[in-house]
Design an enzyme around this catalytic site. Structure first.
Site, mmCIF file in Angstrom:
data_model
loop_
_atom_site.group_PDB
_atom_site.id
_atom_site.type_symbol
_atom_site.label_atom_id
_atom_site.label_comp_id
_atom_site.label_asym_id
_atom_site.label_seq_id
_atom_site.Cartn_x
_atom_site.Cartn_y
_atom_site.Cartn_z
ATOM 1 C CB CYS A 288 49.568 49.305 7.545
ATOM 2 S SG CYS A 288 50.316 50.884 8.021
ATOM 3 C CG HIS B 92 45.660 51.391 5.641
ATOM 4 N ND1 HIS B 92 45.385 50.675 6.780
ATOM 5 C CD2 HIS B 92 46.779 52.106 5.908
ATOM 6 C CE1 HIS B 92 46.282 50.950 7.701
ATOM 7 N NE2 HIS B 92 47.150 51.811 7.199
ATOM 8 C CD GLU C 254 42.517 48.814 5.684
ATOM 9 O OE1 GLU C 254 42.707 49.825 6.383
ATOM 10 O OE2 GLU C 254 43.403 48.308 4.949
#
Length: 260
Positions: free
Chosen positions: A112, A224, A226
């Site tokens: 990002c 994202h 993660e």
């Protein structure tokens, strides 16, 4: 076998009269559990840091996302209240960090804001508040107090055949697609000359990229991974590949040290 060490970028937040250098736990947990690497947060101290001394001791670099945006003055734009907040101390740290990481062939994962930092560090530009631009979709997070809703998988991306992302996701030779989340107001406008686009959204927003001639594994994602690393196969593959690259880098570094 000891875990490789991954350097994690830090935001600067002001609270209780102090500046705090911090990283969200989602990134730390994804590095630890998804990449099986030990995260180490790098304070955003800009030119005061001896980056090479730090990079001598790590096996990878993770540039995280953030609520702040890259300062527009760094790519020929003008700061505005609408586009903020900004984090100049982070910019002064992560842009040279990204450049030096690539130059040394150290594995890099940029997420990002991290992807935007990488693009600016290599000479690219950014579009701000892309939801206001003709033909662009709204890539901002869903309005909700529930993080699973805010980070929910929101749209598909088209992955370029043979790209770093395609290989990482195990896609066929003709490429394919993946479903990703979307929590950003800023995106790549002019892709840096040394970067190649790996994936785009339906509205043309560049969603992933990698360096053309990096000496090491490097990937940038606008979304994202993660957040869903424990349950989404594509997200898990990205962090697994990052961990494998770090272990390979550490092995080569240690062998060079023994023979040097």
């Amino acid at each position: 076998m000891a875990y490789p060490v991954v350097l994690v970028s830090a935001d600067v937040r002001h609270d209780e009269g102090h500046d705090w250098h911090c990283a969200a736990s989602n990134y730390l947990n994804a590095a630890l559990n998804g990449s099986r690497a030990m995260p180490l947060i790098l304070p955003s101290l800009g030119p005061a840091l001896d980056l090479d001394s730090v990079l001598d001791r790590v096996d990878g670099v993770l540039l995280t996302g953030s609520r702040s945006n890259v300062g527009p003055e760094l790519y020929g734009g003008e700061p505005s209240e609408e586009n903020g907040p900004y984090d100049p101390a982070r910019d002064a740290t992560t842009l040279p960090l990204a450049q030096r990481t690539l130059e040394r062939g150290i594995p890099l994962l940029a997420i990002c804001r991290g992807m935007q930092e990488l693009n600016v560090a290599l000479g690219g530009t950014l579009a701000t508040e892309i939801q206001t631009l003709p033909g662009r979709g709204d890539h901002r997070a869903a309005v909700s107090d529930e993080q699973d809703v805010r980070y929910g998988l929101a749209h598909d991306i088209a992955v370029a055949p043979g790209s770093c992302l395609a290989v990482t996701l195990g896609l066929p030779a003709e490429g394919g697609s993946a479903r990703v989340n979307s929590l950003h107001r800023q995106a790549v406008l002019d892709l840096a000359p040394d970067l190649m686009a790996d994936a785009v959204a339906q509205d043309g927003t560049i969603e992933a990229a990698h360096p053309r001639d990096s000496a090491g594994w490097a990937l940038a994602t606008q979304w994202h991974p993660e957040y869903w690393v424990a349950s989404d196969a594509a997200s898990a593959r990205i962090f697994t590949a990052f961990g494998d690259a770090m272990r390979d880098y550490r092995s080569r570094r240690e062998n060079a040290g023994r023979t040097g």
